[in-house]
Design a protein around this motif. Sequence first.
Motif, mmCIF file in Angstrom:
data_model
loop_
_atom_site.group_PDB
_atom_site.id
_atom_site.type_symbol
_atom_site.label_atom_id
_atom_site.label_comp_id
_atom_site.label_asym_id
_atom_site.label_seq_id
_atom_site.Cartn_x
_atom_site.Cartn_y
_atom_site.Cartn_z
ATOM 1 N N ALA A 137 0.677 -1.175 0.053
ATOM 2 C CA ALA A 137 -0.034 -0.108 -0.037
ATOM 3 C C ALA A 137 0.923 1.278 0.021
ATOM 4 O O ALA A 137 0.676 2.241 -0.674
ATOM 5 C CB ALA A 137 -0.933 0.058 1.269
ATOM 6 N N PHE A 138 1.931 1.233 0.806
ATOM 7 C CA PHE A 138 2.890 2.445 0.877
ATOM 8 C C PHE A 138 3.365 2.543 -0.592
ATOM 9 O O PHE A 138 3.589 3.891 -1.142
ATOM 10 C CB PHE A 138 4.001 2.211 1.834
ATOM 11 N N LEU A 139 3.999 1.651 -1.334
ATOM 12 C CA LEU A 139 4.669 1.793 -2.465
ATOM 13 C C LEU A 139 3.622 2.217 -3.778
ATOM 14 O O LEU A 139 4.012 2.864 -4.711
ATOM 15 C CB LEU A 139 5.410 0.565 -2.929
ATOM 16 N N ARG A 140 2.424 1.645 -3.635
ATOM 17 C CA ARG A 140 1.335 2.224 -4.461
ATOM 18 C C ARG A 140 1.213 3.777 -4.391
ATOM 19 O O ARG A 140 0.736 4.272 -5.264
ATOM 20 C CB ARG A 140 0.272 1.283 -4.402
ATOM 21 N N ALA A 141 1.100 4.161 -2.935
ATOM 22 C CA ALA A 141 0.975 5.609 -2.609
ATOM 23 C C ALA A 141 2.013 6.379 -2.999
ATOM 24 O O ALA A 141 1.644 7.798 -3.358
ATOM 25 C CB ALA A 141 0.218 5.829 -1.306
#
Length: 487
Positions: free
Chosen positions: A172-176
């Motif tokens: 989720a962090f890398l997609r954001a």
Amino acid sequence: MIQVSGLTKVYRRGRRPALQDLGFEVRPGTVTALLGPEGAGKTVALRLMLELERGGGVTLFDGRTYRRLRRPEREVGVLLPDAHPRSGNPGRSARGHLRMLAAAVGVPARRADDLLEQVRLASVAEHRLRAYSAGMTRRLALAAALLGDPSVLLLDGPTEGLSPSTVEWLHAFLRAFPAGGGSVLLTTRNPREAALLADRVVTLDQGRPVADQPVSEFRRTRLHREVAVRGPQMTRLADLLTAQGAQVRPEGGTGLAVAGLGRTEIGELAYRNGIMLHELADRVVEQPAPRPVRPLTGGTGSTPTVQLRRLSAITVGARHLGGPPLPAQVAEAPPTVELPPVPAPADDVPSAEAAPEEPAVAPQPRGTRAGQHPDLPVARSGLTAPAVELPPPSAPAGEVDHPAHSGAFAAPALLQPAPTLAPIPAPESEPEPAAVPPARPARRGSRVTAFLAPTAGPAPALPPAEPAPTSTPADPQPLTGPDHWNG
């Protein structure tokens, strides 16, 4: 923006390169994944990009190499867990570790506290680093990479060895992160993770780039969706699914892999026909990566070509050269070259009657001394060798009588009558005897004086030696008597 061109690394001469001619681009706001098995060259590529190792090629971060960046820690965030398995001093707390790094980078201390909240380590910020698990250490290293608020992230295997909950948070962090205009380059060995996170996938195999594809094409070529089905009546269900146009592949005795139909259609078909199912689940199957194809080029770099030319028929006399006769339309189309007739081959021997009789030529004597014949003994001491006359042949020239053939064989112009040899003349002058060296003077009254004195006149000729009479050897007699006793 990251521009990579011609990255090459060879650790030892004569061996396969660890990385060969890698090139790609990472645009702002996108995630790019380097996909490949262990040893494919993913970590080597990141280290070459950061100029931690020497090699070929160049990497530009917004038009400049890493060493020419004024503040690289504020432009590029790096996570290399293999190079730094532990972050900081094991006896230091996580908060103290991040505040120390913030002072080195030149950012305020509150930036460290904000990152501890972002990576979900605020509750254990005062714990010693030696008490952190692998997932907590990975999140702390990610917080250290984000201290300078970089616009580019280079992550080497960020999800390896993490728990499922930590992997879900990291995804989720890398997609954001690219939503704010940043760029992410990560390495992974899982094709499904690459399809889930990346916008573009670069595939490596044994150090060579195999494919550079957008994620949509990557999912179509490398990932294959199918449904896993298990139950006691798989044979009957396989027949029903094949009739519906699905592709069925057996797995063991009680399992099927179905492609072409969704999980809902398979479940309804089994329910209508009274078939019990123990498992019905979707899954993704990975297809093998394509192998790089090397172009076949010649030594000069050009592809060899083959030129076909049509040859004209050549007729010599009344014969056609080139094997079997050509068809009429082929033989008449090209021009015909007329040549004079070819004479009879040399191996045809004429008959004995037609062969002309050649005069006999006496054999030439080989090089000898004083005209001596090479096949006769040399005269010595002034003696003349008698002339040898061969008897005339009993049969005419060209015919040989043999009891086995009874005169049936005839070799024309092959056997000639033997020539008569003339007597060898004696040499005109007698060869002078070789000079005898003077005798060594002897003492008066010596017993060998007469023996050493030179003899007057030539030595008398010795009579020819007569052959020794042949006699039967007598039986040996035993040695007896006084002579035998005395030795």
